[in-house]
Design an enzyme around this catalytic site. Sequence first.
Site, mmCIF file in Angstrom:
data_model
loop_
_atom_site.group_PDB
_atom_site.id
_atom_site.type_symbol
_atom_site.label_atom_id
_atom_site.label_comp_id
_atom_site.label_asym_id
_atom_site.label_seq_id
_atom_site.Cartn_x
_atom_site.Cartn_y
_atom_site.Cartn_z
ATOM 1 N N LYS A 163 -14.046 -0.085 -3.850
ATOM 2 C CA LYS A 163 -15.156 0.337 -2.984
ATOM 3 C C LYS A 163 -16.225 1.053 -3.817
ATOM 4 O O LYS A 163 -17.417 0.794 -3.665
ATOM 5 C CB LYS A 163 -14.655 1.301 -1.902
ATOM 6 C CG LYS A 163 -13.768 0.653 -0.860
ATOM 7 C CD LYS A 163 -13.392 1.656 0.206
ATOM 8 C CE LYS A 163 -12.269 1.128 1.080
ATOM 9 N NZ LYS A 163 -11.676 2.143 1.939
ATOM 10 N N GLU A 169 0.824 -1.216 0.000
ATOM 11 C CA GLU A 169 0.000 0.000 0.000
ATOM 12 C C GLU A 169 0.856 1.264 0.000
ATOM 13 O O GLU A 169 0.410 2.315 -0.435
ATOM 14 C CB GLU A 169 -0.916 0.021 1.238
ATOM 15 C CG GLU A 169 -2.307 -0.506 0.964
ATOM 16 C CD GLU A 169 -3.291 -0.277 2.104
ATOM 17 O OE1 GLU A 169 -2.903 0.252 3.166
ATOM 18 O OE2 GLU A 169 -4.458 -0.638 1.935
ATOM 19 N N HIS A 174 8.427 -26.778 -1.201
ATOM 20 C CA HIS A 174 7.794 -27.908 -1.887
ATOM 21 C C HIS A 174 6.653 -27.434 -2.775
ATOM 22 O O HIS A 174 5.823 -28.234 -3.210
ATOM 23 C CB HIS A 174 7.318 -28.938 -0.855
ATOM 24 C CG HIS A 174 8.466 -29.514 -0.082
ATOM 25 N ND1 HIS A 174 9.003 -30.755 -0.357
ATOM 26 C CD2 HIS A 174 9.216 -28.997 0.920
ATOM 27 C CE1 HIS A 174 10.022 -30.980 0.463
ATOM 28 N NE2 HIS A 174 10.177 -29.928 1.243
#
Length: 443
Positions: A419, A284, A305
Amino acid sequence: MEKIQVVTKGVLNCVSNAEIEALRPEGVSALSKLVDGTGAGNDFLGWVKLPTETPAALLNDINATAAQLRELCDVVVAIGIGGSYLGAKAVIEALGNSFAAYKNDGIKVLFAGQNIGEDYTAELQEYLADKKFGIIVISKSGTTTEPAIAFRILKEQLEKQVGHEEAKRRIVAITDEKRGALRSLANTEGYKTFVIADNVGGRFSVLSPVGLLPIAVAGYDIKELMKGAADMQKATLDGQCDAALTYALTRNALYRAGKKIEILVNYNPKLHFFAEWWKQLYGESEGKENKGIFPAAVDNTTDLHSMGQWIQEGERSIFETVISVAKSDRELRIPFDEANLDGLNYIAGKRIDEVNKMAELGTRIAHIDGGVPNLLIELPALSEYYLGSLIYFFEAACGISGYILDVNPFNQPGVEAYKRNMFALLEKPGYEKETEAIRAKLS
Ligand code: PA5
């Protein structure tokens, strides 16, 4: 007292010391911008001196509130998202027992409002149905949708389970001093509250009540956490310790040399959520204006792995930053077995941590040989003190690094886009134009 060390030797396959040092003037100037407040986003620099300037009275109040919640409840749900969630989660997981996630006289801290998963929320409700629970609701803006939904649901449940008056004793709100829906609700209901200062952004707020209250409820020593952070703050700001500066310079030198992805690597599963916190901090802060290192993370040896193949031989656009914890808390040795059917007797008697350390060293060498520059951060132990230091180290380095990158590290304009669309799709009042526009896009 041992210190956090940054070792850069493993990056010299990609950038030279001279190339790293060439960035020092920019780094030093970035650090002074943090101190004297002359850089972009300077209204969000409250975190810079938070460790030394947090009054003891506030820490005592947080500890007293935590003790009261522990007395009233068996479980506390911390509701929040992003910076109002990840710091507390990171520290509690790092310090906790892997199977109990709390210790000392602490109680279980669960998290909600960090997603909008219906199953997650319903299962949490079910789990809490026969528990004595309380809520810490955390939102700086006080208007974030995810925690608001979780709080509405759990508040209703708590009030049904224990009544309105008792619920009020078990709810603590952490939010803005004056603004936002959560502040109004907390004032109306008379909840105990703590303030998130205006000048402390969400992802830099773990050392404020946002992180400290859930951490204290879980039974950890927030004064030690703050002491570790304060020591790192003083050493970083007065130039005695250049670990944060070195990290910031090195990662920017690597970025300029074409390494666009940084993988934070741990060899201790308790650090999984610390990496999640780090990802938010750097993602951010730096990912803007079409720039910024992409922060990724792996938990080794588990991920050797799975992602190990890609890291060893995939596209050479990555570098690694390994957090190496010097000591483990416990001692567990591999037993000798007469039959030796598994062929493990060659390491019988060794501590598991010795094997882990050889896996770590072997992997670092293999990755360096494979063309992956490797930065090493040596952490003396997983304790409150050193986690506090590590948090401040990464925060300071993030501010410096963001300024070297020439972005404002303290805003996050990009998080508004989803948003806006979500509100438009949900037909939130005030979003009529956006609703029309998004429908046109979808048709
Ligand atoms: O770093 C940030 O500012 C964000 O990640 C916020 O912490 C997150 O969006 C939650 O915001 P709020 O605390 O206002 O609910």
